[in-house]
Design a protein around this motif. Structure first.
Motif, PDB file in Angstrom:
ATOM      1  N   ASP A 230       0.847  -1.193  -0.090  1.00 53.21           N
ATOM      2  CA  ASP A 230       0.088   0.079   0.139  1.00 53.21           C
ATOM      3  C   ASP A 230       0.836   1.105  -0.175  1.00 53.21           C
ATOM      4  O   ASP A 230       1.699   1.662   0.925  1.00 53.21           O
ATOM      5  CB  ASP A 230      -0.791  -0.201   1.320  1.00 53.21           C
ATOM      6  CG  ASP A 230      -1.758   1.297   1.292  1.00 53.21           C
ATOM      7  OD1 ASP A 230      -1.846   2.037   0.429  1.00 53.21           O
ATOM      8  OD2 ASP A 230      -2.614   1.140   2.420  1.00 53.21           O
ATOM      9  N   PRO A 231       0.863   2.147  -0.939  1.00 56.33           N
ATOM     10  CA  PRO A 231       1.693   3.455  -0.970  1.00 56.33           C
ATOM     11  C   PRO A 231       1.250   4.071   0.250  1.00 56.33           C
ATOM     12  O   PRO A 231       2.295   5.044   0.503  1.00 56.33           O
ATOM     13  CB  PRO A 231       1.201   3.860  -2.500  1.00 56.33           C
ATOM     14  CG  PRO A 231       0.018   3.366  -2.877  1.00 56.33           C
ATOM     15  CD  PRO A 231       0.089   2.034  -2.378  1.00 56.33           C
ATOM     16  N   ALA A 232       0.145   4.114   0.717  1.00 51.57           N
ATOM     17  CA  ALA A 232      -0.125   4.972   1.795  1.00 51.57           C
ATOM     18  C   ALA A 232       0.578   4.706   3.133  1.00 51.57           C
ATOM     19  O   ALA A 232       0.388   5.237   4.213  1.00 51.57           O
ATOM     20  CB  ALA A 232      -1.683   4.881   1.797  1.00 51.57           C
ATOM     21  N   GLY A 233       1.011   3.321   2.997  1.00 50.32           N
ATOM     22  CA  GLY A 233       1.621   2.850   4.350  1.00 50.32           C
ATOM     23  C   GLY A 233       2.958   2.921   4.209  1.00 50.32           C
ATOM     24  O   GLY A 233       3.546   2.373   5.069  1.00 50.32           O
ATOM     25  N   ALA A 234       3.644   3.838   3.176  1.00 49.00           N
ATOM     26  CA  ALA A 234       4.984   4.071   3.278  1.00 49.00           C
ATOM     27  C   ALA A 234       5.019   5.819   3.427  1.00 49.00           C
ATOM     28  O   ALA A 234       5.879   6.172   2.017  1.00 49.00           O
ATOM     29  CB  ALA A 234       5.722   3.573   2.027  1.00 49.00           C
ATOM     30  N   PRO A 235       4.574   6.166   4.143  1.00 47.53           N
ATOM     31  CA  PRO A 235       4.864   7.796   4.364  1.00 47.53           C
ATOM     32  C   PRO A 235       6.162   8.334   4.287  1.00 47.53           C
ATOM     33  O   PRO A 235       6.576   9.536   3.700  1.00 47.53           O
ATOM     34  CB  PRO A 235       4.227   8.254   5.498  1.00 47.53           C
ATOM     35  CG  PRO A 235       4.062   7.046   6.420  1.00 47.53           C
ATOM     36  CD  PRO A 235       4.009   5.811   5.448  1.00 47.53           C
ATOM     37  N   GLN A 236       7.312   7.437   4.775  1.00 47.36           N
ATOM     38  CA  GLN A 236       8.463   7.971   4.860  1.00 47.36           C
ATOM     39  C   GLN A 236       9.230   8.003   3.552  1.00 47.36           C
ATOM     40  O   GLN A 236      10.232   8.749   3.295  1.00 47.36           O
ATOM     41  CB  GLN A 236       9.460   7.203   5.804  1.00 47.36           C
ATOM     42  CG  GLN A 236       9.996   5.884   5.229  1.00 47.36           C
ATOM     43  CD  GLN A 236       8.754   4.689   5.430  1.00 47.36           C
ATOM     44  OE1 GLN A 236       7.638   5.053   5.826  1.00 47.36           O
ATOM     45  NE2 GLN A 236       9.179   3.588   4.964  1.00 47.36           N
ATOM     46  N   VAL A 237       8.651   6.904   2.560  1.00 45.73           N
ATOM     47  CA  VAL A 237       9.417   6.952   1.143  1.00 45.73           C
ATOM     48  C   VAL A 237       8.776   8.052   0.541  1.00 45.73           C
ATOM     49  O   VAL A 237       9.314   8.852  -0.477  1.00 45.73           O
ATOM     50  CB  VAL A 237       8.839   5.726   0.523  1.00 45.73           C
ATOM     51  CG1 VAL A 237       9.404   5.570  -0.973  1.00 45.73           C
ATOM     52  CG2 VAL A 237       9.358   4.564   1.347  1.00 45.73           C
ATOM     53  N   THR A 238       7.443   8.492   0.715  1.00 46.78           N
ATOM     54  CA  THR A 238       6.827   9.809   0.192  1.00 46.78           C
ATOM     55  C   THR A 238       7.509  10.758   0.533  1.00 46.78           C
ATOM     56  O   THR A 238       7.652  11.893  -0.412  1.00 46.78           O
ATOM     57  CB  THR A 238       5.243   9.871   0.628  1.00 46.78           C
ATOM     58  OG1 THR A 238       4.464   8.567   0.190  1.00 46.78           O
ATOM     59  CG2 THR A 238       4.726  10.779  -0.068  1.00 46.78           C
ATOM     60  N   GLU A 239       7.915  10.937   1.550  1.00 46.51           N
ATOM     61  CA  GLU A 239       8.649  12.157   2.107  1.00 46.51           C
ATOM     62  C   GLU A 239      10.123  12.334   1.581  1.00 46.51           C
ATOM     63  O   GLU A 239      10.429  13.185   1.037  1.00 46.51           O
ATOM     64  CB  GLU A 239       8.778  12.096   3.632  1.00 46.51           C
ATOM     65  CG  GLU A 239       9.767  13.318   4.214  1.00 46.51           C
ATOM     66  CD  GLU A 239       9.843  13.150   5.628  1.00 46.51           C
ATOM     67  OE1 GLU A 239      10.660  14.142   6.425  1.00 46.51           O
ATOM     68  OE2 GLU A 239       9.317  12.418   6.437  1.00 46.51           O
ATOM     69  N   LEU A 240      10.597  10.951   1.437  1.00 41.86           N
ATOM     70  CA  LEU A 240      12.014  11.053   0.900  1.00 41.86           C
ATOM     71  C   LEU A 240      11.729  11.483  -0.645  1.00 41.86           C
ATOM     72  O   LEU A 240      12.523  12.395  -1.249  1.00 41.86           O
ATOM     73  CB  LEU A 240      12.589   9.700   0.486  1.00 41.86           C
ATOM     74  CG  LEU A 240      13.790   9.335  -0.379  1.00 41.86           C
ATOM     75  CD1 LEU A 240      14.788   9.866   0.154  1.00 41.86           C
ATOM     76  CD2 LEU A 240      14.063   7.712  -0.218  1.00 41.86           C
ATOM     77  N   MET A 260       4.582   6.560  -5.540  1.00 39.32           N
ATOM     78  CA  MET A 260       5.161   7.497  -4.635  1.00 39.32           C
ATOM     79  C   MET A 260       5.215   8.949  -5.080  1.00 39.32           C
ATOM     80  O   MET A 260       5.156   9.920  -4.331  1.00 39.32           O
ATOM     81  CB  MET A 260       6.558   6.825  -4.545  1.00 39.32           C
ATOM     82  CG  MET A 260       6.367   5.757  -3.631  1.00 39.32           C
ATOM     83  SD  MET A 260       6.135   6.067  -1.672  1.00 39.32           S
ATOM     84  CE  MET A 260       4.420   5.510  -1.810  1.00 39.32           C
ATOM     85  N   LEU A 261       5.552   9.037  -6.279  1.00 40.33           N
ATOM     86  CA  LEU A 261       5.700  10.440  -7.280  1.00 40.33           C
ATOM     87  C   LEU A 261       4.395  11.068  -7.083  1.00 40.33           C
ATOM     88  O   LEU A 261       4.286  12.162  -6.880  1.00 40.33           O
ATOM     89  CB  LEU A 261       6.502  10.241  -8.581  1.00 40.33           C
ATOM     90  CG  LEU A 261       7.796  10.050  -8.612  1.00 40.33           C
ATOM     91  CD1 LEU A 261       8.056   9.563 -10.175  1.00 40.33           C
ATOM     92  CD2 LEU A 261       8.652  11.093  -8.059  1.00 40.33           C
ATOM     93  N   GLY A 262       3.381  10.344  -7.402  1.00 40.84           N
ATOM     94  CA  GLY A 262       1.967  10.907  -7.471  1.00 40.84           C
ATOM     95  C   GLY A 262       1.613  11.314  -6.112  1.00 40.84           C
ATOM     96  O   GLY A 262       1.102  12.518  -5.922  1.00 40.84           O
TER      97      GLY A 262
END
Length: 366
Positions: A230-240, A260-262
């Protein structure tokens, strides 16, 4: 062969026999419509946490070879097929599918009505399941499936990322025209092979790496790979990814990387009913109206209504359900796609996307 029970969280059960492995295995039960490529599918880290049902009725007839692996091992939790071929024949084959699953501690089930499984998932949606050769009590197994951990909210991408950075090709590429930083969320090796063929040296980083360390290497481009969960389950990757976007270095993302880019650009994601998994999905490039056939493996998607049209435009859609299949930043050299242009397995129609990324790096260096 041991009897095996597949129990779903909604109470539905299917019976079969284990042609490889034994014990209990948990995951989300999904289906893949590819006719070939089971080795690439099993070793795709994007299948971490999932049990794959192949819709094609006969699997395993060309065995396993040493060249077609897409990662360091099998990431799918298990494989469900209608019939596993007991005989394999291919000039590159070194072992059988059953032997390969056994070596990796995974389970393979056949003598199963995979058409019934596929129809059920299509109608009811992908769901949690357990496969067991030990506990054959269906009621007990259904309760185990219900209590198991699903995919929603889980950061599976960080579970499969590498521990230490490395350079591809090994030893570096002295004559490299470009050097890219790769964020590993569950990368498939064919993506790196293609970058190598296109004259690019890649430094692959764990998705837990600090953005400052990546940017300190002054890469010509940044690539965000595919991955599970789940992309929503990886907020630290989104932040990166958000911090990397601020650098305005050319960026390209595939599948999980697209999500993640989206999300870093403000869009939201949602879980598809049964996902897109196979080698024959029709994609339309809205910029040219051209239709390409592409390989897919994802269970989550960007919400089209959440895309900020002042920042990004939707460039590709999946013609089966009109979901978002590609995005492009309007003011920066950044784009991403939901599908797999590296194929492995699948068609090569979208290969041009790698060339577009090379062109962005070339233009940025001028």
């Amino acid at each position: 062969m041991k009897k095996a029970i597949i129990a779903l969280e909604d109470g539905t059960c299917f019976e079969g026999h284990a042609f490889a492995g034994a014990g209990e295995f948990y995951g989300e039960l999904v289906f893949n419509t590819s006719m070939t490529g089971y080795q690439e599918i099993l070793t795709d880290p994007s299948y971490h946490g999932q049990i794959v049902t192949m819709t094609y009725p006969l699997i395993g007839n060309y065995g396993i070879n040493d060249e077609d692996v897409e990662s360091r091992g099998i990431f799918a939790q298990g494989l469900v097929v209608s019939e596993c071929s007991r005989i394999y024949s291919n000039w590159r084959a070194t072992k059988s599918l059953a032997e390969y699953l056994e070596e990796n501690g995974k389970i393979g089930i056949d003598d199963v009505d995979t058409r019934a499984i596929t129809l059920h998932i299509r109608d009811k949606g992908a769901m949690k399941c357990v496969i067991s050769t030990e506990d054959l009590d269906k009621a007990s197994l259904v309760e185990k499936a219900k209590a198991s951990e699903g995919l929603v909210g889980r950061d599976l991408a960080t579970e499969v990322t590498i521990d230490e950075k490395y350079v591809w090709p090994e030893g570096g590429k002295a004559d490299a025209s470009y050097r890219a930083a790769v964020i590993d969320c569950g990368i498939k090796l064919n993506q790196l092979r293609i970058f190598d063929d296109l004259g690019c040296e890649c430094t692959v980083y764990p998705n837990t790496t600090d953005a400052a360390e990546i940017l300190a290497s002054s890469p010509d481009g940044i690539f965000v790979s595919n991955g599970p969960g789940d992309p929503a389950g990886a907020p630290q990757v989104t932040e990166l990814v958000s911090k990397l976007i601020e650098s305005k270095i050319p960026m390209f993302g595939i599948c999980f990387g697209h999500q993640m880019l989206g999300r870093a650009l403000g869009a939201t994601t949602f879980k598809l009913k049964f996902g897109h998994r196979g080698g024959n999905q029709p994609i339309q490039d809205l910029r040219t109206t051209k239709v390409e056939i592409a390989s897919h493996n994802h269970g989550f998607c960007i919400d089209a209504d959440s895309v900020n049209s002042d920042i990004a435009e939707i460039t590709h859609i999946n013609l089966n359900d009109n979901t978002v299949a590609g995005l492009k930043h309007k003011h920066q050299p950044l784009f991403c796609v939901q599908y797999h242009p590296e194929a492995a397995p699948g068609p090569h129609d979208p290969f041009y996307l790698f060339e577009e990324f090379i062109d962005l790096m070339k233009a940025d260096k001028k």
